[in-house]
Write an enzyme that holds these catalytic residues in place. Structure first.
Site, PDB file in Angstrom:
ATOM      1  N   GLU A   1      41.157 101.741 109.728  1.00  0.00           N
ATOM      2  CA  GLU A   1      39.991 101.916 108.870  1.00  0.00           C
ATOM      3  C   GLU A   1      38.729 101.898 109.716  1.00  0.00           C
ATOM      4  OE1 GLU A   1      38.069 100.049 104.780  1.00  0.00           O
ATOM      5  OE2 GLU A   1      39.163  98.701 106.112  1.00  0.00           O
TER       6      GLU A   1
ATOM      7  N   CYS B   1      42.762  99.689 102.908  1.00  0.00           N
ATOM      8  CA  CYS B   1      42.406  98.270 102.939  1.00  0.00           C
ATOM      9  C   CYS B   1      42.556  97.597 101.573  1.00  0.00           C
ATOM     10  CB  CYS B   1      41.005  98.099 103.512  1.00  0.00           C
ATOM     11  SG  CYS B   1      40.670  96.409 104.082  1.00  0.00           S
TER      12      CYS B   1
ATOM     13  N   LYS C   1      38.710 105.796  99.384  1.00  0.00           N
ATOM     14  CA  LYS C   1      39.069 104.440  98.960  1.00  0.00           C
ATOM     15  C   LYS C   1      38.772 104.253  97.477  1.00  0.00           C
ATOM     16  CE  LYS C   1      38.405  99.721 100.744  1.00  0.00           C
ATOM     17  NZ  LYS C   1      37.689  99.008 101.836  1.00  0.00           N
TER      18      LYS C   1
END
Length: 283
Positions: A50, A160, A119
């Site tokens: 990331e 994440c 995301k």
């Protein structure tokens, strides 16, 4: 492209645990060098971490943001083609129509962009005395599921904080994914508590492989990443993991294990759809 009756049941996966600096060009050059090294070791799917081209932080996202295609993703496209690999581009801050996203671009062995994952779940947390962070100060969330096909298996993507949401992994499993990859940067509070636990949970719940690619730890950074990039089997075993330093994690993935474990403990066919369901609201 769909690969009916995939004949290739084994492949090498590599995770690049990159030491990220404040100099974008250095990050790109070092990332490319490590990807080439992984490909030379036989890796067929390679993931960057990331925020691999930028320090992680809300103050950095606007400064480092790029269009896609743009400088960083153009380099990844050429690199995937040069190395003839599937390259999961960790994530970068993406600018599009005045909004910023935390975005993972994936490229195939011909250099083509296969999918772009923004995301979905923004990292807004407050653990008193430990860590407070609000991605939503600068970032907007994505709103699409992201999968791509390979000759080995279908792969699902998260970034994440997305790993905390079991429903996303379940949707990917329903859609036939046998590997989930989450570029991520947990921190020194959530990392030791939940990083490995969440990966093993997602893997066991869905009987598939889970991989995470973290930046290396920089104790002088404003946001200190946990590191410990990891690959977990469908049985919940940690197959490979790193420490905090810059390194490459390799794991030889055997997809026959997915089939075997799902036959031995057939939870996917034993779900009580008369009582509950996880339902995707979008294609």
């Amino acid at each position: 492209m769909v690969y009916p009756g995939r004949a290739m049941a084994t492949f090498r996966l590599a995770l690049i645990q990159l030491q990220v600096s404040s100099v974008k060009s250095d990050n790109l050059n070092r990332a490319c060098s490590l990807v080439r090294k992984a490909a030379a070791q036989g890796a067929k799917i390679v993931s960057l971490p990331e925020c691999f081209n930028s320090p992680y932080g809300t103050s950095y996202f606007p400064e480092y943001a790029e269009k896609i295609p743009g400088e960083s993703t153009n380099k990844l496209s050429l690199l995937a083609k040069e190395c003839s690999i599937y390259l999961i581009g960790g994530s970068i801050p993406e600018e599009d129509s005045g909004k910023l996203y935390n975005t993972c671009a994936v490229f195939g062995p011909n250099g083509a962009l296969l999918v772009k994952h923004r995301k979905l779940h923004l990292f807004d947390i407050d653990v008193p005395g430990k860590i407070t962070f609000q991605e939503s100060k600068t970032l907007s969330p994505g709103d699409t599921f992201s999968t791509f096909e390979t000759p080995y298996c279908k792969v699902g993507l998260g970034i994440c904080y997305d790993i905390r949401f079991a429903e996303l992994a379940q949707v990917y499993a329903q859609r036939g994914c046998q590997l989930l990859v989450y570029p991520g940067a947990f921190n020194l509070t959530t990392g030791p508590a939940h990083w490995e636990l969440l990966q093993r949970g997602r893997a066991v719940d869905n009987q598939l492989y889970v991989a995470t690619a973290s930046p290396a730890r920089d104790d002088k950074a404003s946001y200190v990443a946990w590191g410990h990039s990891t690959v977990v089997s469908p049985w919940g075993e940690v197959l490979a993991t790193a420490g905090p330093e810059e390194t490459i994690v390799y794991s030889d993935i055997d997809l026959k294990k997915v089939t075997e474990i799902r036959q031995q403990i057939p939870i996917l066919s034993q779900k009580r759809s008369d009582l509950y369901a996880v339902e995707a609201k979008k294609p």
